[in-house]
Design a protein around this motif. Structure first.
Motif, PDB file in Angstrom:
ATOM      1  N   LEU A  68       8.411  14.971  19.745  1.00  0.00           N
ATOM      2  CA  LEU A  68       7.158  14.409  19.317  1.00  0.00           C
ATOM      3  C   LEU A  68       5.975  14.379  20.560  1.00  0.00           C
ATOM      4  O   LEU A  68       4.924  14.412  20.275  1.00  0.00           O
ATOM      5  N   LEU A  69       6.593  14.153  21.533  1.00  0.00           N
ATOM      6  CA  LEU A  69       5.870  14.382  22.884  1.00  0.00           C
ATOM      7  C   LEU A  69       5.314  15.583  23.515  1.00  0.00           C
ATOM      8  O   LEU A  69       4.490  15.781  24.354  1.00  0.00           O
ATOM      9  N   GLY A  70       6.280  16.592  22.927  1.00  0.00           N
ATOM     10  CA  GLY A  70       6.136  18.194  23.492  1.00  0.00           C
ATOM     11  C   GLY A  70       4.614  18.436  23.515  1.00  0.00           C
ATOM     12  O   GLY A  70       3.952  18.492  22.443  1.00  0.00           O
ATOM     13  N   GLY A  71       4.176  18.808  24.550  1.00  0.00           N
ATOM     14  CA  GLY A  71       2.915  19.464  24.743  1.00  0.00           C
ATOM     15  C   GLY A  71       1.799  18.447  25.051  1.00  0.00           C
ATOM     16  O   GLY A  71       0.620  18.663  25.180  1.00  0.00           O
ATOM     17  N   GLN A  72       2.260  17.143  24.545  1.00  0.00           N
ATOM     18  CA  GLN A  72       0.979  15.878  24.752  1.00  0.00           C
ATOM     19  C   GLN A  72       1.295  15.152  25.931  1.00  0.00           C
ATOM     20  O   GLN A  72       0.187  14.579  26.525  1.00  0.00           O
ATOM     21  N   VAL A  73       2.401  15.274  26.755  1.00  0.00           N
ATOM     22  CA  VAL A  73       2.620  14.593  27.979  1.00  0.00           C
ATOM     23  C   VAL A  73       3.294  15.419  28.969  1.00  0.00           C
ATOM     24  O   VAL A  73       4.046  16.564  28.351  1.00  0.00           O
TER      25      VAL A  73
END
Length: 271
Positions: A68-73
């Protein structure tokens, strides 16, 4: 928090401390990312329930969080959250509270690295006093229908150039996302977190006139001896105490004011 969540939070704090020991980690960036994750988990009830479901394997929840967080944080933030969802939480809401605390702690790590943690701690205290004495300002900062950007702008105008950027970020985050807390409770929690970062106890000292450096040193030494740890003094002046000082540490009050002794004498005479 119940026992399970308290243990999970303690483990999450240790993970953050391990990251903080690595100076290559951008603590301010980590704080912003953790704050964004907090907002996501606060908004998406079903997601946080999935991530804290005790019936699901910890590794599966960790993998879901990373996807879910991959590439966003950044990788540090993703790894930190993955480690948190592997743990057992009593309530899904506790995961959100813990993530928010880690966001604030990461900002305090940034302040510590800059050598301004004491300044941030004092500024949070002073801002709380200003808000407490200005009902119009408090209303503007806590207005539930006001635009979040407008409230953040108000904080920026109030603190820009007058407080450390870390203080400004912490206050702006609290004002724009109070998550059911009063402004006073949120500021107190931040002050306590800053004190714990330095493994100190916070004492609010009220005196009729400002204490000089020698008096503050003597008081700090006496309180440190009494409590067995360093005590940070948040100083406040109130002419109504007439003389002496009042020291408040948590729920405990050490009152040595003349006004208090006069009141006690009046009570005895009346009795």
């Amino acid at each position: 928090m119940s026992l399970a969540s308290r243990e999970a939070l303690a483990s999450a704090r240790e993970s953050l401390d391990a990251l903080a020991d690595n100076t290559s980690v951008d603590a301010a960036k980590l704080a912003d990312e953790l704050a964004a994750v907090t907002a996501l988990l606060d908004r998406e009830v079903s997601l946080r329930r999935v991530l804290t479901d005790p019936a699901q394997p910890g590794e599966a929840k960790a993998e879901l969080a990373k996807r879910l967080l991959g590439g966003q944080v950044g990788g540090e933030c993703a790894d930190l959250l993955a480690g948190m969802v592997r743990l057992r939480w009593s309530r899904s809401r506790d995961l959100v509270d813990a993530t928010e605390e880690l966001a604030s702690s990461a900002d305090l790590v940034a302040a510590e690295r800059q050598g301004v943690l004491d300044d941030v701690e004092n500024e949070l205290f002073r801002f709380g006093r200003i808000v407490a004495s200005d009902s119009a300002l408090r209303s503007a900062l806590t207005d539930k229908v006001a635009d979040r950007a407008a409230k953040a702008g108000l904080v920026r105008r109030l603190l820009d150039g007058r407080a450390n950027p870390v203080t400004e970020r912490l206050v702006a985050r609290l004002v724009t996302a109070p998550r059911g807390r009063s402004l006073e409770a949120g500021l107190n929690a931040l002050s306590k977190l800053a004190a714990e970062r330095r493994d100190r106890t916070v004492a609010v000292v009220t005196s009729a006139v400002p204490l000089d450096d020698r008096q503050k040193q003597r008081l700090g030494d006496a309180l440190a001896k009494l409590y067995g740890r360093r005590v940070h003094l948040n100083m406040d002046v109130d002419p109504e105490v007439i003389g002496g000082i009042e020291v408040r540490i948590g729920d405990e009050v050490i009152n040595g004011t003349i006004a208090d002794r006069l009141s006690e004498a009046e009570r005895r005479m009346a009795g």
